[in-house]
Scaffold this motif. Sequence first.
Motif, PDB file in Angstrom:
ATOM      1  N   ALA A  64     -48.702 -74.535  -8.253  1.00 31.78           N
ATOM      2  CA  ALA A  64     -49.204 -74.134  -9.567  1.00 31.78           C
ATOM      3  C   ALA A  64     -50.637 -74.642  -9.786  1.00 31.78           C
ATOM      4  N   ASP A  65     -50.907 -75.871  -9.374  1.00 32.34           N
ATOM      5  CA  ASP A  65     -52.252 -76.435  -9.554  1.00 32.34           C
ATOM      6  C   ASP A  65     -53.293 -75.641  -8.776  1.00 32.34           C
ATOM      7  N   SER A  66     -52.936 -75.171  -7.589  1.00 36.41           N
ATOM      8  CA  SER A  66     -53.893 -74.444  -6.758  1.00 36.41           C
ATOM      9  C   SER A  66     -54.032 -72.984  -7.177  1.00 36.41           C
ATOM     10  N   TYR A  67     -52.962 -72.425  -7.712  1.00 33.84           N
ATOM     11  CA  TYR A  67     -52.938 -70.988  -8.038  1.00 33.84           C
ATOM     12  C   TYR A  67     -53.456 -70.704  -9.442  1.00 33.84           C
ATOM     13  N   ASN A  68     -53.113 -71.568 -10.381  1.00 37.37           N
ATOM     14  CA  ASN A  68     -53.432 -71.314 -11.791  1.00 37.37           C
ATOM     15  C   ASN A  68     -54.883 -71.651 -12.106  1.00 37.37           C
ATOM     16  N   THR A  69     -55.764 -70.818 -11.591  1.00 41.25           N
ATOM     17  CA  THR A  69     -57.196 -70.974 -11.834  1.00 41.25           C
ATOM     18  C   THR A  69     -57.776 -69.636 -12.241  1.00 41.25           C
ATOM     19  N   GLY A  70     -58.793 -69.658 -13.083  1.00 44.65           N
ATOM     20  CA  GLY A  70     -59.423 -68.402 -13.491  1.00 44.65           C
ATOM     21  C   GLY A  70     -58.439 -67.488 -14.194  1.00 44.65           C
ATOM     22  N   PRO A  71     -58.366 -66.210 -13.762  1.00 44.04           N
ATOM     23  CA  PRO A  71     -57.527 -65.239 -14.461  1.00 44.04           C
ATOM     24  C   PRO A  71     -56.063 -65.292 -14.056  1.00 44.04           C
ATOM     25  N   LEU A  72     -55.738 -66.042 -13.001  1.00 45.04           N
ATOM     26  CA  LEU A  72     -54.367 -66.050 -12.494  1.00 45.04           C
ATOM     27  C   LEU A  72     -53.554 -67.179 -13.124  1.00 45.04           C
ATOM     28  N   LEU A  73     -52.278 -66.887 -13.333  1.00 48.67           N
ATOM     29  CA  LEU A  73     -51.381 -67.883 -13.906  1.00 48.67           C
ATOM     30  C   LEU A  73     -49.949 -67.535 -13.535  1.00 48.67           C
ATOM     31  N   PHE A  74     -49.190 -68.551 -13.149  1.00 43.13           N
ATOM     32  CA  PHE A  74     -47.752 -68.344 -13.074  1.00 43.13           C
ATOM     33  C   PHE A  74     -47.050 -69.511 -13.723  1.00 43.13           C
ATOM     34  N   THR A  75     -45.846 -69.257 -14.177  1.00 37.72           N
ATOM     35  CA  THR A  75     -45.041 -70.256 -14.860  1.00 37.72           C
ATOM     36  C   THR A  75     -43.754 -70.487 -14.093  1.00 37.72           C
ATOM     37  N   ASN A  76     -43.516 -71.718 -13.666  1.00 36.27           N
ATOM     38  CA  ASN A  76     -42.209 -72.062 -13.103  1.00 36.27           C
ATOM     39  C   ASN A  76     -41.184 -72.100 -14.232  1.00 36.27           C
ATOM     40  N   ARG A  77     -40.014 -71.509 -14.000  1.00 37.81           N
ATOM     41  CA  ARG A  77     -38.964 -71.552 -15.021  1.00 37.81           C
ATOM     42  C   ARG A  77     -37.674 -72.102 -14.428  1.00 37.81           C
ATOM     43  N   THR A  78     -36.843 -72.654 -15.293  1.00 39.95           N
ATOM     44  CA  THR A  78     -35.611 -73.311 -14.878  1.00 39.95           C
ATOM     45  C   THR A  78     -34.483 -72.305 -14.685  1.00 39.95           C
ATOM     46  N   HIS A  79     -33.385 -72.795 -14.138  1.00 40.43           N
ATOM     47  CA  HIS A  79     -32.201 -71.952 -13.944  1.00 40.43           C
ATOM     48  C   HIS A  79     -31.747 -71.356 -15.271  1.00 40.43           C
ATOM     49  N   GLU A  80     -31.730 -72.185 -16.311  1.00 37.15           N
ATOM     50  CA  GLU A  80     -31.313 -71.693 -17.629  1.00 37.15           C
ATOM     51  C   GLU A  80     -32.242 -70.599 -18.132  1.00 37.15           C
ATOM     52  N   GLU A  81     -33.540 -70.791 -17.952  1.00 34.40           N
ATOM     53  CA  GLU A  81     -34.508 -69.795 -18.435  1.00 34.40           C
ATOM     54  C   GLU A  81     -34.410 -68.490 -17.652  1.00 34.40           C
ATOM     55  N   VAL A  82     -34.222 -68.564 -16.354  1.00 28.94           N
ATOM     56  CA  VAL A  82     -34.105 -67.349 -15.543  1.00 28.94           C
ATOM     57  C   VAL A  82     -32.775 -66.646 -15.823  1.00 28.94           C
ATOM     58  N   SER A  83     -31.720 -67.427 -16.068  1.00 32.67           N
ATOM     59  CA  SER A  83     -30.405 -66.836 -16.368  1.00 32.67           C
ATOM     60  C   SER A  83     -30.454 -65.959 -17.614  1.00 32.67           C
ATOM     61  N   ARG A  84     -31.343 -66.274 -18.541  1.00 31.53           N
ATOM     62  CA  ARG A  84     -31.427 -65.494 -19.778  1.00 31.53           C
ATOM     63  C   ARG A  84     -31.753 -64.027 -19.518  1.00 31.53           C
ATOM     64  N   PHE A  85     -32.455 -63.738 -18.426  1.00 30.43           N
ATOM     65  CA  PHE A  85     -32.786 -62.344 -18.113  1.00 30.43           C
ATOM     66  C   PHE A  85     -31.529 -61.516 -17.839  1.00 30.43           C
ATOM     67  N   PHE A  86     -30.455 -62.181 -17.453  1.00 31.37           N
ATOM     68  CA  PHE A  86     -29.241 -61.476 -17.053  1.00 31.37           C
ATOM     69  C   PHE A  86     -28.203 -61.372 -18.174  1.00 31.37           C
ATOM     70  N   GLU A  87     -28.599 -61.609 -19.414  1.00 30.71           N
ATOM     71  CA  GLU A  87     -27.649 -61.463 -20.515  1.00 30.71           C
ATOM     72  C   GLU A  87     -27.116 -60.030 -20.568  1.00 30.71           C
ATOM     73  N   GLY A  88     -25.790 -59.897 -20.628  1.00 28.55           N
ATOM     74  CA  GLY A  88     -25.166 -58.579 -20.613  1.00 28.55           C
ATOM     75  C   GLY A  88     -24.857 -58.082 -19.217  1.00 28.55           C
ATOM     76  N   PHE A  89     -25.181 -58.899 -18.204  1.00 31.68           N
ATOM     77  CA  PHE A  89     -24.931 -58.535 -16.817  1.00 31.68           C
ATOM     78  C   PHE A  89     -24.004 -59.570 -16.168  1.00 31.68           C
ATOM     79  N   GLU A  90     -23.217 -59.114 -15.229  1.00 32.38           N
ATOM     80  CA  GLU A  90     -22.367 -59.997 -14.440  1.00 32.38           C
ATOM     81  C   GLU A  90     -23.026 -60.179 -13.080  1.00 32.38           C
ATOM     82  N   LEU A  91     -23.383 -61.425 -12.758  1.00 29.23           N
ATOM     83  CA  LEU A  91     -24.040 -61.698 -11.490  1.00 29.23           C
ATOM     84  C   LEU A  91     -23.089 -61.454 -10.330  1.00 29.23           C
ATOM     85  N   VAL A  92     -23.585 -60.756  -9.305  1.00 28.01           N
ATOM     86  CA  VAL A  92     -22.788 -60.567  -8.098  1.00 28.01           C
ATOM     87  C   VAL A  92     -22.953 -61.811  -7.230  1.00 28.01           C
TER      88      VAL A  92
END
Length: 278
Positions: free
Chosen positions: A218-246
């Motif tokens: 993140a320190d090397s990548y998040n410069t200038g116009p680029l940015l990424f955010t690390n997210r936790t298991h709980e935060e990523v799981s939220r994308f699957f609300e209403g879905f059953e994980l295979v």
Amino acid sequence: MKEEPGNSFERGSAPDPEPSKIDVSVPHPARVYDYWLGGKDNFEADRKVAEAAIAATPGVVMGARENRAFLRRAVSHIAQQGVTQFLDIGTGIPTAGNTHEVAQGVNPAAQVVYVDNDPIVMVHARALLRSSTQGRTAYIEADLRDPQSILTHPKTLELLDFSKPVAVIIVGTLMHIRDEDDPWGAVKQFTDVTCPGSYLALTHLTADFEPEKMAALADSYNTGPLLFTNRTHEEVSRFFEGFELVEPGLVSAAKWRPEEPIPPGAVLGAYAGVGRKI
């Protein structure tokens, strides 16, 4: 270049982008990723960011390739369940194992709509993405943060019938959307229009497995116009609300139904999952 049957490339009513009008001095995530995958469709600004990330986090290249390998495995699994419609958002520059190639390898009649917000991706998509004669592909230039521009686009409506199962594929993209832009709300707009039996497949960077390496990345990548955010298991799981994980659920991308052993030194820096709408 003359378009072949089964292919269509659209950018609203605007003219097709010309490479000379693309600002190659500004790095773009799709082109940085292309460099990590060994592609040639990147520029000095992209290579500078990519090399800085490699220097800070050895193994990031293998991690990127594991992310791409997950895409192939996930699309193959979904196609084998009988799904023939795919919406691939943040597709990136075409390389081996594109979504339509994998899906049409299972069912030649599969239809795929590709979406990306980098105009140079469109240039290469037009040249390289060629559908089977039975199926169809389309590419539209749009941004995941504006779901309605994608869902109401004429080519989306022409190729995808949302009364039947659709697979929404978002691989290597959501981490580039800030919390304040509400990536969860954006994904929900896409999944809300799909019917039961549809699928969601995604990957997302995380520091849960290797916090020191991902902090350095993140320190090397998040410069200038680029940015990424690390997210936790709980935060990523939220994308699957209403879905059953295979099986095996939401796990490291390299551990989602691997076909080969995890390469030594690969950075386990991304969650991956496939869910079926219930």
